[in-house]
Scaffold this active site. Structure first.
Site, PDB file in Angstrom:
ATOM      1  N   ASP A  70      38.952 105.341  35.272  1.00 39.15           N
ATOM      2  CA  ASP A  70      38.655 103.860  36.043  1.00 39.15           C
ATOM      3  C   ASP A  70      37.500 102.961  35.662  1.00 39.15           C
ATOM      4  O   ASP A  70      36.741 102.511  35.952  1.00 39.15           O
ATOM      5  CB  ASP A  70      38.404 103.913  37.123  1.00 39.15           C
ATOM      6  CG  ASP A  70      40.140 103.548  38.057  1.00 39.15           C
ATOM      7  OD1 ASP A  70      40.787 102.904  37.323  1.00 39.15           O
ATOM      8  OD2 ASP A  70      40.254 104.058  39.247  1.00 39.15           O
TER       9      ASP A  70
ATOM     10  N   ASP B 194      47.566 101.478  36.712  1.00 39.74           N
ATOM     11  CA  ASP B 194      46.357 101.141  36.815  1.00 39.74           C
ATOM     12  C   ASP B 194      45.440 100.854  36.065  1.00 39.74           C
ATOM     13  O   ASP B 194      44.845  99.653  35.491  1.00 39.74           O
ATOM     14  CB  ASP B 194      45.673 101.133  38.399  1.00 39.74           C
ATOM     15  CG  ASP B 194      47.077 102.099  39.231  1.00 39.74           C
ATOM     16  OD1 ASP B 194      47.547 102.815  38.690  1.00 39.74           O
ATOM     17  OD2 ASP B 194      45.905 102.073  40.418  1.00 39.74           O
TER      18      ASP B 194
ATOM     19  N   GLY C 237      58.376 110.146  37.142  1.00 42.52           N
ATOM     20  CA  GLY C 237      57.585 109.247  37.335  1.00 42.52           C
ATOM     21  C   GLY C 237      57.186 109.752  38.705  1.00 42.52           C
ATOM     22  O   GLY C 237      57.859 110.242  40.083  1.00 42.52           O
TER      23      GLY C 237
ATOM     24  N   THR D 207      54.808 108.732  43.365  1.00 41.49           N
ATOM     25  CA  THR D 207      53.893 107.941  43.359  1.00 41.49           C
ATOM     26  C   THR D 207      52.731 108.429  44.020  1.00 41.49           C
ATOM     27  O   THR D 207      52.673 109.647  44.534  1.00 41.49           O
ATOM     28  CB  THR D 207      54.840 107.007  44.303  1.00 41.49           C
ATOM     29  OG1 THR D 207      53.283 105.390  44.691  1.00 41.49           O
ATOM     30  CG2 THR D 207      54.687 107.192  45.708  1.00 41.49           C
TER      31      THR D 207
ATOM     32  N   ARG E 171      50.986  96.867  44.868  1.00 40.32           N
ATOM     33  CA  ARG E 171      50.515  95.994  43.732  1.00 40.32           C
ATOM     34  C   ARG E 171      50.221  97.065  42.450  1.00 40.32           C
ATOM     35  O   ARG E 171      49.718  96.961  41.370  1.00 40.32           O
ATOM     36  CB  ARG E 171      49.068  97.215  44.280  1.00 40.32           C
ATOM     37  CG  ARG E 171      47.588  96.907  43.325  1.00 40.32           C
ATOM     38  CD  ARG E 171      45.986  96.904  44.294  1.00 40.32           C
ATOM     39  NE  ARG E 171      45.559  98.407  45.161  1.00 40.32           N
ATOM     40  CZ  ARG E 171      45.594  98.636  45.974  1.00 40.32           C
ATOM     41  NH1 ARG E 171      46.375  97.909  46.585  1.00 40.32           N
ATOM     42  NH2 ARG E 171      45.416  99.733  46.278  1.00 40.32           N
TER      43      ARG E 171
ATOM     44  N   TRP F 121      49.571  95.428  39.277  1.00 39.02           N
ATOM     45  CA  TRP F 121      48.902  95.879  37.759  1.00 39.02           C
ATOM     46  C   TRP F 121      49.980  96.159  36.533  1.00 39.02           C
ATOM     47  O   TRP F 121      49.241  95.442  35.267  1.00 39.02           O
ATOM     48  CB  TRP F 121      48.260  97.245  37.983  1.00 39.02           C
ATOM     49  CG  TRP F 121      47.299  97.921  39.157  1.00 39.02           C
ATOM     50  CD1 TRP F 121      47.770  98.825  40.317  1.00 39.02           C
ATOM     51  CD2 TRP F 121      46.224  97.348  39.458  1.00 39.02           C
ATOM     52  NE1 TRP F 121      46.554  98.736  40.715  1.00 39.02           N
ATOM     53  CE2 TRP F 121      45.578  98.200  40.676  1.00 39.02           C
ATOM     54  CE3 TRP F 121      46.041  96.308  39.123  1.00 39.02           C
ATOM     55  CZ2 TRP F 121      44.390  97.497  41.142  1.00 39.02           C
ATOM     56  CZ3 TRP F 121      44.554  95.622  39.568  1.00 39.02           C
ATOM     57  CH2 TRP F 121      44.411  96.301  40.376  1.00 39.02           C
TER      58      TRP F 121
HETATM   59  N1  GLY Z   1      43.688 101.635  41.478  1.00 40.04           N
HETATM   60  C1  GLY Z   1      43.602 102.193  42.559  1.00 40.04           C
HETATM   61  C2  GLY Z   1      44.461 100.862  43.545  1.00 40.04           C
HETATM   62  O1  GLY Z   1      44.969 100.501  42.772  1.00 40.04           O
HETATM   63  O2  GLY Z   1      43.933 101.188  44.985  1.00 40.04           O
END
Ligand code: GLY
Length: 369
Positions: free
Chosen positions: A92, A152, A210, A212, A224, A228
């Protein structure tokens, strides 16, 4: 879009941030609030950059030194974090260092900030896996149980494009392009829904499956994560101008829009369409930024712009906090099944909602990505 409404919303957001800032002196807000109030933490989570990024946006909006001084006051902490390697063994770096140090350099020419952002880019480069061509998101490098990329990370790649530009070293961009290509080829399903993470074989680099982490299931679509993709594909397009991104962007964006409930604030996972499950308003705010960027890039028509306006107006009318509250955008969800930040403020929800407002109020505004 009612510009006056956006201006008023931006004013309230700045007031909230100004009023609450004393609570975070010497630290940062946690990723998510608890009962509407952000706890204060050290600079040790993936979300610290959003707070500094908010300060930079409010400095640009108001011209007031208190926001600049707060943002500049954070810079030494971001450098110290890298030097002492406090919670930096993950991907990140763009979220943390792009919105804080890279932004500082872009706005003020601060050389310490530039150097720190470049060190963060080097740190991200160190997570590249040749077997599979991706940046390993989490965990010890090479650990089989964490040999995966996550959607993300699309938003961490702009830090590398910027690093390539300022240093003249093409390797940053080359690795970002490889990761981008691998991501596009794995996490986006045939119907343009997405999965959160994708595993690879550490021996051969072959894509495996894949899975999650924050969504409802391996086969559902974490809203989310989809957001992203909406914004992440476009941020990469800015730098790469690869026309093949456009149909994919339209696909994931159409999917996102088609799965929104009546007031356009996404449920935390698109497995849910109605009922009492919590929303993730941050997903809608992120997607608005992606659509506004796509329109700016000339890759989508007015119908998308109108949809972004409608989503943002609903966030302003139904999800924005009042000046006396503890955050900016209500009803965001960090990790529903992980029991984290459910129906709370989140720092990135506050950030992307504010970024969307900045984009509306200042159409020529340069983002920090
Ligand atoms: N990048 C971590 C989240 O979206 O929670």
């Amino acid at each position: 879009m009612d510009i006056d409404k956006a201006k008023a919303a931006l004013k309230t957001a700045a007031e909230i941030t100004e009023k609450n800032r004393h609570a975070f002196e010497g630290g940062f807000p946690a990723p998510a609030s608890e009962k509407g109030v952000y706890p204060k933490i050290e600079n040790d989570d993936w979300t610290a950059g959003f707070y500094t990024g908010l300060m930079w946006m409010f400095y640009e909006h108001t011209g007031r030194d208190l926001f600049r001084e707060t943002a500049e006051g954070h810079l030494i902490s971001f450098r110290d974090r890298l030097d002492r390697r406090v919670a930096v063994d993950h991907h990140d770096m763009g979220f943390i260092y792009g919105l804080s140090c890279e932004a500082a350099y872009k706005l003020t020419g601060n050389h310490l900030a530039k150097e720190t952002a470049l060190l963060a880019a080097d740190n991200l480069k160190g997570r590249f896996q040749e077997k599979g061509n991706f940046f390993q998101a989490w965990g010890q490098i090479g650990d089989r149980s964490e040999y995966r990329l996550i959607i993300d990370c699309l938003l961490n790649l702009p830090l590398l494009y910027w690093a390539a530009e300022v240093t003249g070293d093409p390797s940053y961009r080359e690795l970002a392009e490889k990761h981008f290509s691998t991501t596009r080829g794995t996490v986006i399903r045939e119907n343009f829904s997405t999965c959160h993470t994708y595993y690879f074989d550490p021996q051969t680099g072959a894509p495996l499956r894949g899975a999650t982490k924050q969504g409802y299931s391996d086969t559902s679509t974490w809203s989310r994560g989809q957001a992203w993709a909406v914004y992440g594909l476009m941020l990469n397009y800015i730098y790469l101008k690869d026309l093949s991104v456009i149909p994919q962007w339209k696909g994931v964006t159409d999917y996102f829009i088609a799965h929104l409930p009546g007031d356009f604030a996404a449920y935390w996972d698109f497995h849910f369409h109605d009922g009492p499950e919590p929303r993730d308003s941050s997903a809608s705010a992120i997607a608005v930024c992606g659509i506004l960027e796509a329109y700016r890039q000339g890759v989508c028509g007015k119908e998308y712009l109108e949809k972004a306006y409608a989503i943002l107006e609903s966030l302003i009318d139904n999800y924005a906090a009042k000046a006396e509250e503890g955050g900016i955008l209500k009803h965001s969800t960090y990790g529903r099944l992980l029991g984290e930040g459910i129906d709370e403020f989140t720092l990135w929800g506050d950030y992307f909602y504010t970024e969307a407002l900045m984009r509306i109020v200042y159409p020529e505004w340069k983002t920090y990505w």
